[in-house]
Design a protein around this motif. Structure first.
Motif, PDB file in Angstrom:
ATOM      1  N   ASP A 102     -48.320  86.454 -82.882  1.00  0.00           N
ATOM      2  CA  ASP A 102     -49.746  86.299 -81.991  1.00  0.00           C
ATOM      3  C   ASP A 102     -49.121  85.824 -80.470  1.00  0.00           C
ATOM      4  O   ASP A 102     -47.809  85.409 -80.417  1.00  0.00           O
ATOM      5  CB  ASP A 102     -50.098  84.891 -82.573  1.00  0.00           C
ATOM      6  N   ASP A 104     -49.703  83.295 -78.661  1.00  0.00           N
ATOM      7  CA  ASP A 104     -49.853  81.802 -78.411  1.00  0.00           C
ATOM      8  C   ASP A 104     -48.747  80.924 -78.558  1.00  0.00           C
ATOM      9  O   ASP A 104     -49.019  79.636 -78.151  1.00  0.00           O
ATOM     10  CB  ASP A 104     -51.062  81.354 -79.031  1.00  0.00           C
ATOM     11  N   GLN A 106     -47.071  80.135 -81.156  1.00  0.00           N
ATOM     12  CA  GLN A 106     -47.279  79.095 -82.478  1.00  0.00           C
ATOM     13  C   GLN A 106     -46.317  79.533 -83.385  1.00  0.00           C
ATOM     14  O   GLN A 106     -45.989  78.654 -84.390  1.00  0.00           O
ATOM     15  CB  GLN A 106     -48.747  79.196 -83.011  1.00  0.00           C
ATOM     16  N   ARG A 207     -50.437  75.665 -80.400  1.00  0.00           N
ATOM     17  CA  ARG A 207     -50.623  76.593 -79.438  1.00  0.00           C
ATOM     18  C   ARG A 207     -50.242  75.810 -78.119  1.00  0.00           C
ATOM     19  O   ARG A 207     -50.659  74.758 -77.809  1.00  0.00           O
ATOM     20  CB  ARG A 207     -52.299  76.815 -79.270  1.00  0.00           C
TER      21      ARG A 207
HETATM   22 MG    MG Z   1     -52.739  80.983 -83.003  1.00  0.00          MG
END
Ligand code: MG
Ligand code: UDP
Length: 319
Positions: A102, A104, A106, A207
């Motif tokens: 992803d 973001d 994370q 995030r």
């Molecule tokens: Mg995420």
């Protein structure tokens, strides 16, 4: 020779977080190259999933500034799973390994070292598994964990606490391309491809910017998709439940018959209504679940394209 790695990053309305995480991906790529783990031709491939904000502009800027960045743009928003698939299929013939992650921040980028090591030790698939969820809110932790438990209770085999942070070799991807289904649930499909696999644990952080695109509603939709595209257990449960209700009804009928024969029967509409309502309700639930599968069959028979790329950063748009 070192393997060529493509890091596949789906992005949807991520203008806040992309400028923070893109340099982190590039830094990781440089680190892995410098450590002699991957080849210099390795790239970060951003997939713009029909964002409505400046995400695609940012990706194009990044690609213009650094040859290690590539971008593809989906013609519209198709959802996280299709965006990852588009990236993986695009990367398949250009590299030896892909890692999807992803955008973001994370998922801990440092887990990539262990993933690449596992590949070099002979694994074709390496699942990133979240070892802790301390930074998630209680609600997210609870719903996410229920999600995995519910999936496995319903017969959809998934790696516990594994989302879509994983390494897949191009060999496994070529086999994966033969799975033509439209209802995509990658984390349930990848294990079906087989090959030697392992897991790498990492701590999940919060995030870095922007907001989650997975509210409860989407998570439930993903769980339903996962279950109905991987397992027919709900249909078996319905059958079992039907048999159970039929058995209870049989006893009820017997009882009614006996009381009638003994002349003690009372004209009670309450019991009647209860039975009619109950059976009606059960039938509706059953029809709903069956309908869910029929809907899936309907979509699968259409065999629509699962992703459409409208632009690539390394060529002029197809005009
Ligand atoms: Mg995420
Ligand atoms: N994403 C996407 N298309 C969508 C929704 C999300 O490509 O329609 C991407 C998003 O940009 C992110 C990843 O999927 O990189 C995971 O989304 P998010 O972080 O919002 O989900 P969460 O981590 O909260 O479950």
């Amino acid at each position: 020779m070192e393997p060529v790695l493509y890091i596949v990053v789906p992005c949807y309305n991520e203008q806040e977080v992309l400028p923070i995480t893109a340099p982190m991906f590039l830094e990781k790529l440089r680190g892995l190259t410098a450590a002699g783990k991957i080849a210099e031709e390795s790239r970060v491939l951003f997939v713009n999933d029909g964002s409505k904000d400046r995400t695609w502009e940012i990706i194009k800027e990044l690609a213009a500034a650094d040859p290690h960045v590539l971008g593809i743009c989906q013609s519209r928003n198709r959802g996280h799973q299709n965006a990852v698939l588009a990236g993986l299929m695009e990367a398949r013939d250009r590299c030896d390994i892909t890692i999807s992650i992803d955008c973001d921040g994370q998922d801990d980028l440092n887990a990539m070292d262990a993933m690449v090591d596992a590949y070099r030790d002979g694994c074709d698939v390496v699942y990133g598994v979240r070892s802790s969820r301390e930074t998630d809110t209680f609600f997210k932790r609870f719903t996410a964990q229920s999600f995995y438990k519910f999936l496995s209770a319903m017969g959809a085999e998934v790696v516990y606490n594994h989302a879509d942070y994983r390494l897949i070799s191009s060999r496994a991807l070529r086999e994966f391309a033969n799975f033509k289904e439209v209802n995509l649930f990658l984390r349930g499909l990848v294990p079906l491809v087989g090959f030697k696999s392992t897991t790498v644990a990492y701590a999940r952080s919060s995030r870095l910017a922007g907001e989650s695109h997975y509210p409860l509603k989407k998570m439930i939709a993903l769980a339903v998709d996962g279950i109905t595209s991987l397992s027919v257990k709900p249909l078996q449960l319905i059958t079992g439940f039907g048999v159970f209700v039929a058995f209870i009804s049989f006893i009820g009928c017997l009882w009614a018959l006996i009381t009638a024969l003994c002349g003690k029967s009372v004209a009670g509409w309450v019991s009647m209504t209860c039975i009619v309502c109950f059976v009606g309700g059960v039938q509706l639930i059953c029809l709903g679940i069956i309908g869910e599968y029929i809907g899936k069959i309907y979509l699968e028979t259409k065999a629509r394209p699962r992703y459409i790329i409208s632009e690539r950063t390394w060529e002029e748009s197809g005009r």
